[in-house]
Design an enzyme around this catalytic site. Sequence first.
Site, PDB file in Angstrom:
ATOM      1  N   ARG A  43       0.822  -1.216   0.000  1.00  0.00           N
ATOM      2  CA  ARG A  43       0.000   0.000   0.000  1.00  0.00           C
ATOM      3  C   ARG A  43       0.861   1.273   0.000  1.00  0.00           C
ATOM      4  O   ARG A  43       0.429   2.316  -0.483  1.00  0.00           O
ATOM      5  CB  ARG A  43      -0.951  -0.015   1.204  1.00  0.00           C
ATOM      6  N   ILE A  69      -7.349   7.600  -0.722  1.00  0.00           N
ATOM      7  CA  ILE A  69      -7.229   6.140  -0.798  1.00  0.00           C
ATOM      8  C   ILE A  69      -8.088   5.615   0.355  1.00  0.00           C
ATOM      9  O   ILE A  69      -8.009   6.123   1.471  1.00  0.00           O
ATOM     10  CB  ILE A  69      -5.752   5.685  -0.676  1.00  0.00           C
ATOM     11  N   SER A  70      -8.930   4.632   0.073  1.00  0.00           N
ATOM     12  CA  SER A  70      -9.862   4.138   1.090  1.00  0.00           C
ATOM     13  C   SER A  70      -9.124   3.505   2.262  1.00  0.00           C
ATOM     14  O   SER A  70      -8.013   2.997   2.127  1.00  0.00           O
ATOM     15  CB  SER A  70     -10.802   3.098   0.481  1.00  0.00           C
ATOM     16  N   GLN A  71      -9.808   3.518   3.407  1.00  0.00           N
ATOM     17  CA  GLN A  71      -9.321   2.849   4.612  1.00  0.00           C
ATOM     18  C   GLN A  71      -9.190   1.342   4.330  1.00  0.00           C
ATOM     19  O   GLN A  71     -10.098   0.756   3.750  1.00  0.00           O
ATOM     20  CB  GLN A  71     -10.371   3.098   5.696  1.00  0.00           C
TER      21      GLN A  71
END
Length: 220
Positions: A43, A69-71
């Site tokens: 990530r 950016i999503s959790q």
Amino acid sequence: MKDIQLRGIGMTSERTRGRLIQRLRDMGIKDEQVLAAMLNTPRHLFVDEALASRAYEDTALPIGQGQTISQPYIVGRMTELLLQGEALYSVLEVGTGCGYQTAILAGLVDRVYTVERLDQLLHQATQRFRKLGLRNIRAQHSDGGWGWEAHAPYDGIIVTAAPAEIPAPLLQQLAPGARLVIPVGSGRQQKLSVITRTEEGFEQVDHETVSFVPLVGGRG
Ligand code: SAH
């Protein structure tokens, strides 16, 4: 790409990544295939270098142009809801962003189609796919509210930006039995819905409350 960059060191090491995966497991992500795909996806390479040390915190992070950016928990949860333990051939993703969710999907299904309305984000994402050697992704600069007709129908569709209402083309581009995972709502918080195409029509199940950036019409 340099091996060390891929593997990461210190706050971006595989050990740090492993701790995040354990946390997601503790929070209720059960699909071990999804967890393995997340363990294998660096990530820290999907965010700005200045934020790399925070890449394995369970939190959304800015990726530029007002987007995030999503959790990780939400990425895991939505992927789990999309797959439900099945092997899917083709999946459409709306809202490529930095490409993290796309990369996770690329490790789990045969073909990933992804669309993004912001050219610059799409460009950066496709460079990352190339560096990581992900060859089963096709990306397009377009308004995902229209889906991506050319490759339809899909075995699954995942939307990572929130519309006020579900865009009809996305429903139409679902194969029989396929699922659409989508945050729906016009406020800062939305409900995470799963819509399945059945013989009779569509079945909707609502899950937890989530917080996504809005799905915006047109290309940026
Ligand atoms: N899956 C992404 C989440 C990015 S945030 C990730 O893991 O990083 C949502 C993205 O949806 C943003 O990049 C935004 O530009 C994009 N988006 C918003 N409306 C869109 C639309 N109509 N079509 C395509 N992309 C859209």
